[in-house]
Design a protein around this motif. Sequence first.
Motif, short mmCIF file in Angstrom:
data_model
loop_
_atom_site.label_atom_id
_atom_site.label_comp_id
_atom_site.label_asym_id
_atom_site.label_seq_id
_atom_site.Cartn_x
_atom_site.Cartn_y
_atom_site.Cartn_z
N ASP A 487 -6.81 75.42 -41.65
CA ASP A 487 -5.52 76.35 -40.98
C ASP A 487 -5.56 78.03 -41.59
N GLN A 491 -6.22 81.24 -39.18
CA GLN A 491 -5.22 82.51 -39.01
C GLN A 491 -5.99 83.93 -39.47
N GLN A 494 -8.32 84.55 -36.34
CA GLN A 494 -7.44 85.15 -35.30
C GLN A 494 -7.26 86.55 -35.19
#
Length: 802
Positions: A487, A491, A494
Amino acid sequence: NLTADQLKKYGLTPSGITQRLVRENQDFPSGTLQTETTELTIRTSNAFKTAEDIARMPIKIQGGQKILLKDLGKVIDGGQQLRSESFLNGENSVVLAVQKQSGSNEVQVSQDLDKRVLEIEETLPEGMQIIKTFDTTKFILESKDAAIEELIVGAILAVVVIFIFLRTLIGTIIAAIAIPTSVITTFAAMYALGFSINTMTLLALALVVGILVDDAVVDLENIIRYVQLGEKPYNAAIKATNEIGLAVVATTFAIIAVFVPIGFMEGTTGQLFKEFGITVSCSVFVSLVVARTLTPTLSAYLLKKVPKDNHDSGLFYRMSIAYKKLLGWSLRHRISIVVLTILIFAVSVPLANLLPKGFLPKSDRDEFTVNVRLAPGSKLDQTNAIMQEVYSRIKSSPDIKYLLLTSGNNGGKTDNGSIGVRLKSKAEGRKVTIFDIQKDIRKKVSNIPGCLISFREVKIVNDDSSSSDLSLSLQGDNLEELEIVADTLAQKIQKIPVISDVTTSVGFPEKEMNIQIDHDKAAELGVSATDLASTMRMATLGDVPTQIHLPTSDIDIRVRLEDQSRYDLNKLGNLAIPSETGESVSLNSLATISYTTGPSTITRYDRQRQISIRANAAPGTQMANVLKPVQDEIDKMKLPSSIRYKFQGDAERMNETFGSLIPALITAIIFIYLILASQFEHFTHPFTIMMALPLSFAGAFLSLYITNQELGMMAAIGIIMLMGLVTKNSILLVDYTITLRKEGMERNEALLTSGPVRLRPIMMTTIAMIAGMLPVALQLTPGSARTHSGFHQPFRCQISTT
């Protein structure tokens, strides 16, 4: 659909009901009966025929009383619960996916399917039709047609070049015969080897169409030179063919030596180019046989005597004089030429590090998929509402032909969906590329709340790991630690400007109802964990213990709790669980029910738990420009020692390609040396000839750098092929120089004589080869621009260095 209250009232369990259904729904063979005249089979019939038969099945309860199954709930003659819906351009549809069996021909399967569909359409009710929305064979056929067009156009251009140089129609025809002869014979060899006519084999022929005339042109040009010197065509054919024989054989086998390793490269690269390399080798070998047999025979009997001064004027004559002067200057300044060559090579090698790296360039195909993911546990109507919103925003594009919307999937998950987008072809008027259309769609759907949207393209090499441009696998034993790292890293990825559509394989955490069994109580009450789990699964998801057997079909009998009971936590807690004593106990009496969250899927790689991070590159971004910032983020995070990572998909194949390239280059160099050493029966002459190889790398890297093309699998193959092609020119020069030296000519004089003499065949074969490659390199044919994206790279390398 059983009612939990009724089960509790009569002291029954769902598993007891399913066992009763299995025992009753039987047709039993019961022996035979013999009479005085015959023997009869005895059969006891008790199988269910209708839903009413099931509803009236008697069940014995405590106290010796009997009730009917319908007293415990409702017996419904209905369909399965809807887990997915499909719409084609807004109309309700049923989707059928047809996949070929292993070893069958995909195009043949598609053609047979089309014939069958035509037969079925005649029996369809009014208003119903069958539409083939996606067909991978369409791209295959278009690629085949484009390759054939390139092969034909390339052959014509090569023949035109030969005519311009030879300026004799008969001579041009003699040389051109090598093309159809070699191609047709290659098809026979392909048939014997079990190869099919596909994109790679046709591209192989399109590549070598200009090379197929090389040997014939070299032989023919030498024959014509002797005719110009006053020899009769018959004698000229014998002398010229003998003189040039060693060079022609050596050049052909040098080319074969670098093509064969391509077919034996490891991994995906080797699988893709096995037929490619062997097809090229076969065609070039056949062209050698033609040049050594058919070409001199036709020349001996069809060529007319050419005047001696026929070619001693004009542009080519002036080029020969200029080249001889340049060659003389080079021989007088040997050290300067060597230093300049070394500098060019030294400067060009670092360009390889500056080139963007990749595997296979993206192609402008007619189809792609928009994938949509919602929160875990989303119901079908919620998913369908989001999918309809996505559909309404993208349907207005004038370049879209079909939109196939699917809510839910075949696995029964209702929290995801997809829209298959089929675009109009270029022939149907589409002017915009698939990448621009995707960019426009991204803008339109970027602000839809409650979902993650990503894009998936159809690739030449397509599997689960290559569904996205980037696939990063994180592996470890601790799933919670993997989720946290995945996770966090997702992030960070991204936020990288050149990356979009970042998702993880674990998805959103799913909400779960956890049943924690008290082992002591369970043992005391005689209840096993297996009985408890199977009872819960039967009550909620349902169980199919048996079927109704009809003459034309079998219908499942599904046993489960009614909706009001299986969605009520209190009623599930009071659900009766069978025990070993024959009594039933409630779930609450031996287990604790709580709500938790957990991963939606768990995958493994090399027996370790794995979470994949997938992403796509922004349009126009090469794979290397995606990998570097991702690698930088990984380095900054300093992953725990318990977690390993590996790039998969195109990134893995890119590394695999370059890993296979070095052994292929070394093997090709060794083969070339061995062939030249055996042909010239000398150990140093091959080194003289192979001195041209470093400059081939310089030209290739410089060409890719100037045109801003990535150094991928296609460019790597082009570089390997260059090694054989540039060696060919050196062989022609060195071989004739050696011949003149054996006749007693001084070294420099031999070089100054052989250079201008061999200039014409070298120019002819080089320009003919370039002309044969032009249709692909410049994408001159209608289908090549879309179907052969990226295949122009090796051809540009060859054009720039030859």
